[in-house]
Motif scaffolding. Structure first.
Motif, mmCIF file in Angstrom:
data_model
loop_
_atom_site.group_PDB
_atom_site.id
_atom_site.type_symbol
_atom_site.label_atom_id
_atom_site.label_comp_id
_atom_site.label_asym_id
_atom_site.label_seq_id
_atom_site.Cartn_x
_atom_site.Cartn_y
_atom_site.Cartn_z
ATOM 1 N N PRO A 108 0.934 -1.165 0.137
ATOM 2 C CA PRO A 108 0.012 -0.007 -0.034
ATOM 3 C C PRO A 108 0.896 1.132 0.121
ATOM 4 N N ASP A 109 2.223 1.195 0.283
ATOM 5 C CA ASP A 109 3.159 2.407 0.513
ATOM 6 C C ASP A 109 3.950 2.607 -0.750
ATOM 7 N N GLY A 110 3.631 1.516 -1.720
ATOM 8 C CA GLY A 110 4.467 1.598 -2.777
ATOM 9 C C GLY A 110 5.704 0.876 -2.898
ATOM 10 N N ASP A 111 5.875 -0.051 -1.761
ATOM 11 C CA ASP A 111 7.152 -0.645 -1.423
ATOM 12 C C ASP A 111 7.256 -2.150 -2.082
ATOM 13 N N PHE A 112 8.126 -2.443 -2.443
ATOM 14 C CA PHE A 112 8.196 -3.957 -3.064
ATOM 15 C C PHE A 112 9.604 -4.484 -2.569
ATOM 16 N N GLU A 113 10.148 -3.914 -1.660
ATOM 17 C CA GLU A 113 11.441 -4.577 -1.342
ATOM 18 C C GLU A 113 11.732 -5.880 -1.002
ATOM 19 N N TRP A 114 10.512 -6.464 -0.447
ATOM 20 C CA TRP A 114 10.465 -7.746 0.258
ATOM 21 C C TRP A 114 10.593 -8.613 -1.288
ATOM 22 N N THR A 115 10.513 -8.318 -2.446
ATOM 23 C CA THR A 115 10.821 -9.124 -3.381
ATOM 24 C C THR A 115 11.988 -9.166 -3.849
ATOM 25 N N ALA A 116 13.096 -8.417 -3.336
ATOM 26 C CA ALA A 116 14.273 -8.702 -3.503
ATOM 27 C C ALA A 116 14.764 -10.237 -3.530
ATOM 28 N N PRO A 117 15.186 -10.803 -4.556
ATOM 29 C CA PRO A 117 15.492 -12.228 -4.455
ATOM 30 C C PRO A 117 16.861 -12.337 -3.775
ATOM 31 N N GLU A 118 16.781 -13.557 -2.893
ATOM 32 C CA GLU A 118 18.168 -14.021 -2.317
ATOM 33 C C GLU A 118 18.786 -14.879 -3.519
ATOM 34 N N GLU A 119 20.006 -15.345 -3.582
ATOM 35 C CA GLU A 119 20.649 -16.044 -4.524
ATOM 36 C C GLU A 119 20.054 -17.204 -5.125
ATOM 37 N N GLU A 120 19.292 -18.052 -4.712
ATOM 38 C CA GLU A 120 18.573 -19.214 -5.244
ATOM 39 C C GLU A 120 17.490 -18.846 -6.154
ATOM 40 N N VAL A 121 16.624 -17.938 -5.687
ATOM 41 C CA VAL A 121 15.481 -17.133 -6.500
ATOM 42 C C VAL A 121 15.977 -16.347 -7.573
ATOM 43 N N PHE A 122 17.365 -15.682 -7.250
ATOM 44 C CA PHE A 122 17.679 -14.934 -8.383
ATOM 45 C C PHE A 122 18.192 -15.889 -9.555
ATOM 46 N N ARG A 123 18.824 -16.942 -9.239
ATOM 47 C CA ARG A 123 19.347 -17.818 -10.373
ATOM 48 C C ARG A 123 18.321 -18.149 -11.188
ATOM 49 N N PHE A 124 17.159 -18.452 -10.368
ATOM 50 C CA PHE A 124 16.054 -18.937 -11.194
ATOM 51 C C PHE A 124 15.491 -17.880 -12.054
ATOM 52 N N TRP A 125 15.547 -16.816 -11.761
ATOM 53 C CA TRP A 125 14.985 -15.779 -12.658
ATOM 54 C C TRP A 125 15.811 -15.580 -13.801
ATOM 55 N N ILE A 126 17.343 -15.700 -13.523
ATOM 56 C CA ILE A 126 18.025 -15.822 -14.676
ATOM 57 C C ILE A 126 17.839 -16.674 -15.714
ATOM 58 N N ASP A 127 17.530 -17.874 -15.371
ATOM 59 C CA ASP A 127 17.139 -19.106 -16.167
ATOM 60 C C ASP A 127 15.867 -18.696 -16.742
ATOM 61 N N GLU A 128 14.740 -17.921 -16.208
ATOM 62 C CA GLU A 128 13.751 -17.871 -16.876
ATOM 63 C C GLU A 128 13.775 -16.785 -17.904
ATOM 64 N N ILE A 129 14.558 -15.578 -17.788
ATOM 65 C CA ILE A 129 14.711 -14.516 -18.552
ATOM 66 C C ILE A 129 15.439 -15.181 -19.971
ATOM 67 N N ARG A 130 15.880 -16.240 -19.908
ATOM 68 C CA ARG A 130 16.695 -17.015 -21.116
ATOM 69 C C ARG A 130 15.679 -17.266 -21.927
ATOM 70 N N GLN A 131 14.622 -17.583 -21.425
ATOM 71 C CA GLN A 131 13.331 -18.093 -22.123
ATOM 72 C C GLN A 131 12.387 -17.019 -22.951
ATOM 73 N N VAL A 132 12.846 -15.795 -22.604
ATOM 74 C CA VAL A 132 11.941 -14.565 -23.171
ATOM 75 C C VAL A 132 12.686 -14.101 -24.485
ATOM 76 N N GLY A 133 11.706 -14.013 -25.508
ATOM 77 C CA GLY A 133 12.066 -13.465 -26.806
ATOM 78 C C GLY A 133 12.151 -11.870 -26.827
ATOM 79 N N VAL A 134 11.039 -11.376 -26.140
ATOM 80 C CA VAL A 134 10.581 -10.203 -26.092
ATOM 81 C C VAL A 134 9.833 -9.602 -24.659
ATOM 82 N N HIS A 135 10.202 -8.366 -24.303
ATOM 83 C CA HIS A 135 9.375 -8.167 -22.803
ATOM 84 C C HIS A 135 8.544 -6.773 -23.136
ATOM 85 N N LEU A 136 7.433 -7.086 -22.824
ATOM 86 C CA LEU A 136 6.729 -5.776 -22.976
ATOM 87 C C LEU A 136 6.425 -5.218 -21.595
ATOM 88 N N LEU A 137 6.657 -3.984 -21.429
ATOM 89 C CA LEU A 137 6.629 -2.951 -20.049
ATOM 90 C C LEU A 137 5.651 -2.158 -20.021
#
Length: 191
Positions: A19-48
């Motif tokens: 509610p305060d605009g904060d999302f710092e709780w999503t800062a991934p620790e190493e295991e989750v960050f490695r997972f996101w790295i593997d996931e982004i490799r599957q992306v061909g284009v990102h819409l933002l």
């Protein structure tokens, strides 16, 4: 045909930003960050959407930051060249390997699906994802559920007036208590 995926971190009570605009709780620790790295490799284009685009601008020059560890440098090396399409009514220019959307969301996705490019079409940002969901353009929802209740804010799933059936495709639990849930939208075959 290329799949359209919406993937973000989400609190257990369903919010991507508190509610305060904060999302710092999503800062991934190493295991989750490695997972996101593997996931982004599957992306061909990102819409933002504009807000996520502005948040992610850091990664356009992050490789120049001497304090980054190897994982962060690897993410930057993948993110920087990744084609991005930014949807904004207020920006007149974008940086890096990004372009402003020239049409509406449905038209952009239709064009990208028709292209011979590889990799998924990823959508980031709550407003943009809500629009894609309302147009029934999302094929998969990928939620990285964090063990926190934030009590309100911007919801991961937009409020909808219709039912969407989902099929659980993948789950993974990380040592930090974060749980990854991947759901595919199930659509009725036309007769």
């Amino acid at each position: 045909m290329r799949s359209v995926t919406f993937s973000m971190g989400v609190s257990l009570d369903g919010y991507i930003v508190g509610p305060d605009g904060d999302f710092e709780w999503t800062a991934p620790e190493e295991e989750v960050f490695r997972f996101w790295i593997d996931e982004i490799r599957q992306v061909g284009v990102h819409l933002l959407g504009r807000r996520l685009y502005e948040t992610m601008l850091y990664w356009e020059t992050a490789d120049q930051d001497p304090s980054l560890d190897d994982s962060m440098l690897e993410w930057a090396a993948i993110w920087k060249p990744l084609p991005k399409v930014v949807f904004s009514t207020t920006l007149s220019a974008v940086q890096g390997n990004a372009r402003l959307a020239s049409g509406g969301l449905a038209e952009e996705i239709e064009r990208l699906r028709a292209e011979s490019g590889e990799g998924d079409i990823a959508i980031g940002g709550a407003t943009l994802a809500a629009e894609a969901a309302a147009l029934d353009l999302i094929d998969e929802y990928q939620a990285m559920v964090y063990p926190v209740l934030v009590g309100g804010g911007i919801p991961f799933f937009p409020q909808r007036e219709r039912r969407v059936n989902l099929e659980l495709v993948e789950t993974r639990t990380f040592g930090s208590g974060v749980v990854y849930l991947r759901y595919r939208v199930t659509r009725q075959a036309l007769l």
